[in-house]
Structure formats: structure tokens, C-alpha cells
Design an enzyme around this catalytic site. Sequence first.
Site, short mmCIF file in Angstrom:
data_model
loop_
_atom_site.label_atom_id
_atom_site.label_comp_id
_atom_site.label_asym_id
_atom_site.label_seq_id
_atom_site.Cartn_x
_atom_site.Cartn_y
_atom_site.Cartn_z
N GLU A 151 41.91 39.87 43.17
CA GLU A 151 42.30 38.78 44.07
C GLU A 151 43.69 39.03 44.64
O GLU A 151 44.55 39.61 43.98
CB GLU A 151 42.29 37.44 43.33
CG GLU A 151 40.90 36.98 42.95
CD GLU A 151 40.88 35.60 42.32
OE1 GLU A 151 41.95 34.98 42.21
OE2 GLU A 151 39.80 35.15 41.91
N CYS A 193 44.64 32.21 39.31
CA CYS A 193 44.24 33.60 39.44
C CYS A 193 42.98 33.88 38.64
O CYS A 193 42.89 33.56 37.46
CB CYS A 193 45.37 34.52 38.97
SG CYS A 193 45.06 36.25 39.37
#
Length: 350
Positions: free
Chosen positions: A91, A335
Site C-alpha cells: 500500500e 495500513c
Amino acid sequence: MMNEIKTYNLSQLEDLTSRYGQPKFRAKQLYEWLVGKHAISYDEMTNLPKDFRAQLAQDYPLATCEVIDRQVSKDGTRKYVVCFHDGCMVETVAMPTGENDERLTVCFSTQVGCAMECAFCATGREGFCRNLTANEMTEQVSLVERDFGRRVTNLVAMGQGEPFLNYDALIEALRMANSADSFNIGARHITVSTCGIIPGIDQLAEEPEQFTLAISLHSAIQEKRDQLMPRVSHQPLPSLKKSLKHYVEKTNRRVSFEYLLIKGVNDGEEDLQALLDFCDGLLCHVNLLPMNKIAGSPFQPSPRYIADHWISTLGKHHIEATMRRSRGSDIAGACGQLKNSLQNVSRETI
């Protein structure tokens, strides 16, 4: 090796172009495309001969990352799930900030997955897959610049992974980002966030660049920190503080502490006093973080009044503290959340 040519300096490119029978000035053109313009295809390099481009594409293929998913928050934050040539995904988050969004900060990943197993982190549930290369780190910056149509001004190694467990590639990436020939991001605008890997902190203190350091602390009580961050339990808080004191003395730079306030876990008065004691004698700043809700997690965010109380108390002890504004919470802000939630999605390339 895929993308090997992106690591070549100008002298190495001069040797390469010479082997292909090209004049010396072609090396400078190639360098500008690869390093300055972050080209993702040889087809972009229109001032190079077509036959030369075809030879390079065959011998030095440029593997580019693909954006598997891209989400845009109501606050302007953009979050990407990025896939590399081997199918591994990470990510990347881009945050426009400032009064007129004049800053563009990229939070980039340094590893695929993470071995740290922090109890509050969605990425920690995934486990560790592999390290990213320096080019794979800087490619995350490139894709953000292409998507926004503007330059990135700030970088934070705070995506997936523990940066100091991939130290050499990390420093190579940071130097590429800092280079005037490349992204030209000031060293003081580049931050490394670590769980507190002491050898990495000591090594960073010796680097000539003025990169900044942030420590994911989350508790200054050893037993609680060990429960929240089990993989750094062998590096106790007194040793961490000693290393940070050396870092400050060596660099004369302030350390930032990241502290996630978790309701009923690390937000009591004893936790606050332990943090005050840990900060005593250190040139530091405390970033209090709001807890993102993660599906299946027992942890909940602390009420805002607790953060206000902590900021006020820290300030009375001459320790600067701020509450970081939660960004991207409407697009799986923590996250690992977005990546882990993806199922049967199609690829789109930026």
C-alpha cells in the site's frame, strides 16, 4: 535483473551506450529519462533512436508497478494498492496538506508484509513476504506524482514493513529521492519511521544526510509495549533511550515519537507518567495518533478529551505534542486494511 538499469549512474550509462555503439551524449539523455523523468517505458524516450530503444527494452526491461485499487478520501487523501512484477502487493498513501494543499506527502512501503506482528496493525496479521528494492520504493513516489500531476514534497517510510529491516535498500531509495537529479526532496522532509530497531537508529545517526527519525513507541511501560509490539521486546526501552540520546547528540536533530492512543490499554495516568519519564532529557516531539478501527480488532480509540489532557500535560513539562488529524479514515485508513480487504479486483495502470 528487472529494472537494473535504473540503478546505473551516468558513468555506467556511458559505458552501456558505448557498448551499443551510441554516442556519449545518449547516456545523458537516457539518465534524464530514467532518473529525472522517472520514465516507465522506453517508448517515452522519443529523443533516443527507435532501434536503440528496442534493444534496451529487450536487454533491460522496465517492470513498472500497477495500481490494483485506488481510493480517494473526502479529505483528498489517495490510497493505492500497488502490485509489482512478481505479483506482490503493498500500500501507498498520498496526502495533500497545508492551507492550500501545497504539500504532497507520500507514505511509502519498504517491505511486502511485515514481520513485526504489532497487535494493533492490520499489516502485522499478514506476515512478512519479502523486502522491496530501492526502485520499488521510489516507483511508489513516481506513481503518486503521475496521478496528482505534481511533485511530491515530503516522504515518510511508514507504510508496510519495518524500514530498518531493509536498511541498505531504504537508504538507497532515500538518496534517490533526495537527489537534485531525481525527485529533489529535501532530506529534512524525508522521515523514517521505525518500531525502534536500535542497530538501524545507530546506523542512521552516522549517515551524512539530514533525514529525520520517528519512533513508533505506543507505550513507555515495558510490559505493555512488549504486548503491543512483541518483535521488539528484545530491545528494551532503556537501551532504546540510550540509542536515541546518542542519535540526538550525534545529529542535533529532534526525534518524533508516534503514540497510538488505545482506549483502556495505554491511555491512563500511569501511561502518561511513563511517557513523561521516557521523554525526559531527550530532544523530542510526541505525535499522538487516533486509533483507526480495524475489523476483528479488540482495540478502540481513546476519547478526544484524553488526547487533550495528554497534550496539555506534556506541554507543561516542555514537551511539544500534537494530535495528528486522522486522514483517509473513510477509505480503510489503517495500513494494510485496504489491501487485506481486496477480493477479485481488476488491475488498472496509472
